[in-house]
Design an enzyme around this catalytic site. Sequence first.
Site, PDB file in Angstrom:
ATOM      1  N   LYS A 156     -20.641 -24.835   9.095  1.00 19.89           N
ATOM      2  CA  LYS A 156     -22.311 -24.910   8.937  1.00 19.89           C
ATOM      3  C   LYS A 156     -22.330 -25.302  10.014  1.00 19.89           C
ATOM      4  CE  LYS A 156     -24.369 -26.202   5.327  1.00 19.89           C
ATOM      5  NZ  LYS A 156     -24.690 -26.850   3.557  1.00 19.89           N
TER       6      LYS A 156
ATOM      7  N   SER B 206     -27.288 -23.706  -0.155  1.00 21.64           N
ATOM      8  CA  SER B 206     -28.267 -24.540   1.255  1.00 21.64           C
ATOM      9  C   SER B 206     -27.011 -23.842   3.218  1.00 21.64           C
ATOM     10  CB  SER B 206     -28.579 -25.128   2.280  1.00 21.64           C
ATOM     11  OG  SER B 206     -27.141 -26.737   2.193  1.00 21.64           O
TER      12      SER B 206
ATOM     13  N   SER C  50     -25.026 -26.253  -3.093  1.00 21.84           N
ATOM     14  CA  SER C  50     -25.139 -25.503  -1.837  1.00 21.84           C
ATOM     15  C   SER C  50     -23.945 -25.024  -0.898  1.00 21.84           C
ATOM     16  CB  SER C  50     -25.426 -26.734  -0.556  1.00 21.84           C
ATOM     17  OG  SER C  50     -26.423 -27.154  -0.802  1.00 21.84           O
TER      18      SER C  50
END
Lengths: 93, 488
Positions: free
Chosen positions: B77, B152, B176
Site C-alpha cells: 500500500k 482505504s 481499512s
Amino acid sequence: MRVDAGLISYLEELSALSLSEDEKLRLLGDLDEILQYMASLSGLDTQNIPAYSLVYDNMNAREDVATSSLDREKLLRNAPKSANGMFVAPRTV
Amino acid sequence: MHDMSALELSAAIMAKKIGVIEAVDAYIDRIEASDSRLNAFLCVEKDKARAKASQIQARLDAGERLSPLAGVPVAIKDNISVEDMQCTCASNMLGGYTPVFNATAVERLERAGMIVIGKLNMDEFAMGGSSETGVFGAVKNPWDTSRVAGGSSGGSAAAVASGEIPLALGSDTGGSIRQPCAFCGVTGIKPTYGAVSRYGLVAYASSLDQIGPIGNNIDDCAAMLSIISGRDDMDSTCVLESPFDFGQEACPQRLDGIKIGLPRNYFDAGIAEDVKSAVMAAARELEEAGAVVEEFEMPLMDYMIPAYYIIACAEASSNLSRYDGLKYGYRSPNADTLQGVYRMSRSEGFGLEVKRRIMLGSFVLSSGYYDAYYKKALQVRSLIKDAYSSLFGRFDMILSPVAPGTAYKIGENAGDPLKMYMGDIYTVSVNLAGLPAAALPCGFGAKGMPIGFQLVGSAFSEGKLVSAARVYQNRTEFNKARPGGEAL
C-alpha cells in the site's frame, strides 16, 4: 453547536489551511452535520471514567544511545528547495 | 500460477518447478494486462523487482532457506515506505517524495525473500472507505468495475482479488484492511495494536494504525503476519516479544470447545438482508464445526463511530501538521512568506476529505471544545475497551459483519461524508480497543458482489483467530471464488 463562517475561518487558521469559497461552503455544511452527530456522546455518563491512554507496562523503549541517522544528502534530495546541506525557507527576519 | 496460493507458489519455487524471475514476470504481465481497468497499482518497479528476484534465486540455489514465502511477489500500500520507491499516500502532498528507508514490515518481507514489485492505490492518506478520495482516481472492484473496491486499502484488496499479486500489505485504522477484503472477496488480518511495527507507515492516527496482510486465504495471511510481527526498536508501541508462530495444522475441521459471541444488535437495523443472511450462515457453519455460538447485546454501539472519528481526526490533525512544504513533498510555487508556504502548500496539496478531517481534528482539540469532544471520546474509548475485556471473559471470539452492505457504485456516496463514516460501524471499535480481527469471505449478495465477516479476538489472540479461520476456509469454498468478466 452550530458551525458558521467565523468558526470555519478559525479552524482554517488552526489547521494552517486556506480554503476556496467552494470548499468553505461544503465544509460548513459537512462539519455542522458531523459535529451534531458527534455531540451524541454527551448523552453518555462518563463521570469518573478515566480517559484512555496508550501506555503499556512493557513499552518497548530502546537504550538512549547515539547512533548514526539517515543520510543527510539523501534526505535533502526530497526537499523542494535546499542549499548548503540545509532546507531553504522564505526569509523571516 | 495465478491459481496457486502464495505458500504453494513458494513451495513450487523451492522445488525448482518455477523460477523466481518467472514468477515475478508472470505477475507483472498480469498487472500490465488488467490494471488499466482496475487502477489498483500506482507504480510497478519492473527492473528493481527482476534484479531482486535474480538475487533471491541465487540465494535459494545456494541452498539458503529464507522463509515459507521466499520468492513470492508482494505489493505494498502506498502509505508504507519502501526504500527508493514512491510513497504518495495517493496525495499531491507527497508527490515526488521517495523514502530513504524501508518500513520495518517491508524490511522483514525482503529479508524473508519476498519481492516487492510495486505500490498500491488507496484513499488519500488512508482517509476513506472506498478508495475514491486518492488523487490518482478510484480503484475499481474486480467483480464489477463500476463499483468501489472499498477502502482505504482498496488497491491491495483489488490487486489480490484479481490475481495481480498473491499477497499485499495494507493498513487498518478503522477497518481499512477488513472492509476492502469484504468488498473484494479476499482474506485479511488486522493485527493487535502492538503486534506489527508501524515504523515506516505514514501516520494517520497513531494510536489506531496497524499494518497487516491481505491474501487469498488465511494460511497465506498467517504466513505473512508471522514474518512481519514482533518487537522492533524503531516503534516503542510494538510490544509483541516474538513473532507469531501459527504452526502448520493439516486441514483442521473442528472447533470443539470454542465459544463465539454474536452481537445481536449488529443485525437489528441498517444492515442489508443479503449481508445478514451470509454472515448468519457463517456463524452456523462454525457452529456445525463444533463451536458454541451465543448471541449477546453489544454495548455502546451508538457511541463507536463518534468516538472513533473524534480520536482519529484529532490524531490526524496533529500528525499531518508535519506537511509544511519545506522538508519533503509538495511546495506551493505561489507563496513567498514562511506562513504562506505552510498554508498554500497544504491547501493545494491536500484533497477535500483530508482537509475535512484535519479541521474536525483541530475543532475537537481546540480550547473550549476539548473536554466535550476529545476527552469525552477518550473516556468512551476506555468504556469500549472495558466492554470488550468483559466479553472476552465469556467468549473466545466475536463474529460480526464487516460492513452493512456490499460494494456500492463509484461516486454513489462520495458527496455524503457522514454516510461514509457510518459504513464503518462494525469495524472501528476493534481499533479503539486495539484488538485483532480476521476478515473472511462468506458469500455473495443480491448484486453478485462478495460479502465478508470478521472474527474478533482478545489482544494477541491471533493464533485462535487463525485456527478458527482455517476451519472455516477448510469447510467452505468462498475464498476460492475468483472474479471473471471484462475486468480481467
